[in-house]
Write a protein that holds these residues in place. Structure first.
Motif, PDB file in Angstrom:
ATOM      1  N   GLU A  92       0.797  -1.230   0.000  1.00  0.00           N
ATOM      2  CA  GLU A  92       0.000   0.000   0.000  1.00  0.00           C
ATOM      3  C   GLU A  92       0.823   1.269   0.000  1.00  0.00           C
ATOM      4  O   GLU A  92       0.421   2.259  -0.550  1.00  0.00           O
ATOM      5  CB  GLU A  92      -0.886   0.025   1.243  1.00  0.00           C
ATOM      6  CG  GLU A  92      -2.173  -0.671   1.056  1.00  0.00           C
ATOM      7  CD  GLU A  92      -3.125   0.116   0.202  1.00  0.00           C
ATOM      8  OE1 GLU A  92      -3.312   1.322   0.398  1.00  0.00           O
ATOM      9  OE2 GLU A  92      -3.697  -0.495  -0.688  1.00  0.00           O
ATOM     10  N   LEU A 147     -12.005  -3.725  -1.189  1.00  0.00           N
ATOM     11  CA  LEU A 147     -10.921  -3.166  -1.994  1.00  0.00           C
ATOM     12  C   LEU A 147      -9.557  -3.204  -1.294  1.00  0.00           C
ATOM     13  O   LEU A 147      -8.522  -3.079  -1.944  1.00  0.00           O
ATOM     14  CB  LEU A 147     -11.260  -1.730  -2.407  1.00  0.00           C
ATOM     15  CG  LEU A 147     -12.461  -1.615  -3.346  1.00  0.00           C
ATOM     16  CD1 LEU A 147     -12.877  -0.170  -3.499  1.00  0.00           C
ATOM     17  CD2 LEU A 147     -12.155  -2.250  -4.694  1.00  0.00           C
ATOM     18  N   LEU A 148      -9.563  -3.361   0.024  1.00  0.00           N
ATOM     19  CA  LEU A 148      -8.329  -3.517   0.796  1.00  0.00           C
ATOM     20  C   LEU A 148      -7.331  -2.386   0.558  1.00  0.00           C
ATOM     21  O   LEU A 148      -6.146  -2.624   0.323  1.00  0.00           O
ATOM     22  CB  LEU A 148      -7.653  -4.859   0.481  1.00  0.00           C
ATOM     23  CG  LEU A 148      -8.510  -6.107   0.637  1.00  0.00           C
ATOM     24  CD1 LEU A 148      -7.734  -7.338   0.187  1.00  0.00           C
ATOM     25  CD2 LEU A 148      -8.978  -6.260   2.070  1.00  0.00           C
ATOM     26  N   THR A 149      -7.803  -1.169   0.615  1.00  0.00           N
ATOM     27  CA  THR A 149      -6.920  -0.032   0.396  1.00  0.00           C
ATOM     28  C   THR A 149      -7.282   1.137   1.298  1.00  0.00           C
ATOM     29  O   THR A 149      -8.416   1.237   1.779  1.00  0.00           O
ATOM     30  CB  THR A 149      -6.958   0.431  -1.075  1.00  0.00           C
ATOM     31  OG1 THR A 149      -5.999   1.468  -1.264  1.00  0.00           O
ATOM     32  CG2 THR A 149      -8.336   0.946  -1.459  1.00  0.00           C
ATOM     33  N   GLN A 176      -9.791 -12.393   3.920  1.00  0.00           N
ATOM     34  CA  GLN A 176      -8.717 -13.079   3.197  1.00  0.00           C
ATOM     35  C   GLN A 176      -9.277 -14.115   2.233  1.00  0.00           C
ATOM     36  O   GLN A 176      -8.846 -14.214   1.086  1.00  0.00           O
ATOM     37  CB  GLN A 176      -7.742 -13.735   4.180  1.00  0.00           C
ATOM     38  CG  GLN A 176      -6.874 -12.737   4.901  1.00  0.00           C
ATOM     39  CD  GLN A 176      -6.048 -13.376   6.003  1.00  0.00           C
ATOM     40  OE1 GLN A 176      -6.093 -14.584   6.227  1.00  0.00           O
ATOM     41  NE2 GLN A 176      -5.294 -12.549   6.713  1.00  0.00           N
ATOM     42  N   THR A 209     -11.149 -12.282  -0.721  1.00  0.00           N
ATOM     43  CA  THR A 209     -10.325 -11.508  -1.659  1.00  0.00           C
ATOM     44  C   THR A 209      -9.089 -12.249  -2.137  1.00  0.00           C
ATOM     45  O   THR A 209      -8.377 -11.779  -3.005  1.00  0.00           O
ATOM     46  CB  THR A 209      -9.880 -10.187  -1.002  1.00  0.00           C
ATOM     47  OG1 THR A 209      -9.157 -10.498   0.180  1.00  0.00           O
ATOM     48  CG2 THR A 209     -11.065  -9.308  -0.681  1.00  0.00           C
ATOM     49  N   VAL A 257      -6.324 -12.572  -0.662  1.00  0.00           N
ATOM     50  CA  VAL A 257      -5.125 -11.822  -0.303  1.00  0.00           C
ATOM     51  C   VAL A 257      -4.678 -12.306   1.071  1.00  0.00           C
ATOM     52  O   VAL A 257      -5.459 -12.289   2.018  1.00  0.00           O
ATOM     53  CB  VAL A 257      -5.407 -10.298  -0.277  1.00  0.00           C
ATOM     54  CG1 VAL A 257      -4.209  -9.538   0.245  1.00  0.00           C
ATOM     55  CG2 VAL A 257      -5.795  -9.818  -1.672  1.00  0.00           C
ATOM     56  N   ILE A 278      -3.509  -8.786   4.873  1.00  0.00           N
ATOM     57  CA  ILE A 278      -4.369  -7.608   4.815  1.00  0.00           C
ATOM     58  C   ILE A 278      -3.815  -6.585   5.802  1.00  0.00           C
ATOM     59  O   ILE A 278      -3.874  -6.780   7.003  1.00  0.00           O
ATOM     60  CB  ILE A 278      -5.824  -7.969   5.153  1.00  0.00           C
ATOM     61  CG1 ILE A 278      -6.345  -8.937   4.102  1.00  0.00           C
ATOM     62  CG2 ILE A 278      -6.677  -6.716   5.238  1.00  0.00           C
ATOM     63  CD1 ILE A 278      -7.709  -9.468   4.385  1.00  0.00           C
ATOM     64  N   ARG A 283     -12.559  -8.130  -6.295  1.00  0.00           N
ATOM     65  CA  ARG A 283     -11.120  -8.184  -6.090  1.00  0.00           C
ATOM     66  C   ARG A 283     -10.632  -6.904  -5.427  1.00  0.00           C
ATOM     67  O   ARG A 283     -11.339  -5.917  -5.348  1.00  0.00           O
ATOM     68  CB  ARG A 283     -10.388  -8.362  -7.426  1.00  0.00           C
ATOM     69  CG  ARG A 283     -10.753  -9.632  -8.154  1.00  0.00           C
ATOM     70  CD  ARG A 283     -10.082 -10.829  -7.474  1.00  0.00           C
ATOM     71  NE  ARG A 283     -10.298 -12.031  -8.218  1.00  0.00           N
ATOM     72  CZ  ARG A 283     -11.140 -12.988  -7.859  1.00  0.00           C
ATOM     73  NH1 ARG A 283     -11.858 -12.877  -6.790  1.00  0.00           N
ATOM     74  NH2 ARG A 283     -11.275 -14.072  -8.587  1.00  0.00           N
ATOM     75  N   SER A 284      -9.373  -6.926  -5.036  1.00  0.00           N
ATOM     76  CA  SER A 284      -8.797  -5.773  -4.351  1.00  0.00           C
ATOM     77  C   SER A 284      -8.584  -4.596  -5.302  1.00  0.00           C
ATOM     78  O   SER A 284      -8.617  -4.734  -6.524  1.00  0.00           O
ATOM     79  CB  SER A 284      -7.461  -6.161  -3.710  1.00  0.00           C
ATOM     80  OG  SER A 284      -6.461  -6.291  -4.703  1.00  0.00           O
TER      81      SER A 284
END
Length: 168
Positions: free
Chosen positions: A4, A34-36, A74, A77, A79, A82, A149-150
């Motif tokens: 990030e 979106l994990l952001t 997790q 997504t 991912v 996180i 997705r992210s």
């Protein structure tokens, strides 16, 4: 996905424009996937801005204290790691922006063939969000959008190595 904090992601982000608690809640749920940290919510009042800030705190508390929440994210997504802080999301009262006031003052809201004042206000908040985005490259998502997705995967999908870039 890239880390990030990488400089390449600072100018890219996602914005939402919402009016009403129900739509704000939907937008926040959409944003989680979106994990952001690169997310800005433009809302239709100071009360909704405060509600947005409160939602961020509640989500952060769940993410930090409940391993089930993190493991669910997790799995959803795909991912592994996180590591983002929802407190870095921004909540902005769009009605305080000069563009919003200009659109209201010029009567553009009244000429829309929409069913209610809230529909008109929602459109003006969305236009304000798009015009005021703090990001060089912006993706606008409606509150009912459910990303699969992210953020990083979404952006890479729109970037092109051998043709026009959809983000420019």
């Amino acid at each position: 996905p890239p880390v990030e904090t990488d400089k390449q992601w600072r100018d890219h982000g996602v914005i939402y424009g919402t009016v009403g608690s129900k739509y704000l809640f939907r937008a926040v749920l959409s944003a989680i996937v979106l994990l952001t940290e690169n997310i800005v919510f433009y809302v239709g009042s100071t009360t909704e801005r405060d509600e947005c800030e409160s939602l961020k705190l509640r989500i952060r508390k769940h993410m930090k204290s409940e391993t089930n929440f993190s493991s669910l994210l997790q799995r959803a997504t795909k991912v592994e790691n996180i590591a983002f802080d929802v407190l870095k999301w921004q909540c902005i009262d769009a009605t305080k922006k000069s563009l919003y006031q200009a659109l209201i003052d010029t009567g553009h809201g009244g000429s829309c063939p929409l069913s209610s004042k809230q529909d008109i206000m929602s459109r003006i908040v969305k236009l304000t969000a798009i015009a005021d985005s703090p990001f060089r490259s912006t993706i606008f998502l409606d509150s009912d959008t459910r990303p699969c997705r992210s953020f990083h995967i979404l952006y890479n999908f729109f970037k092109s190595d051998d043709g026009p870039d959809l983000l420019q």
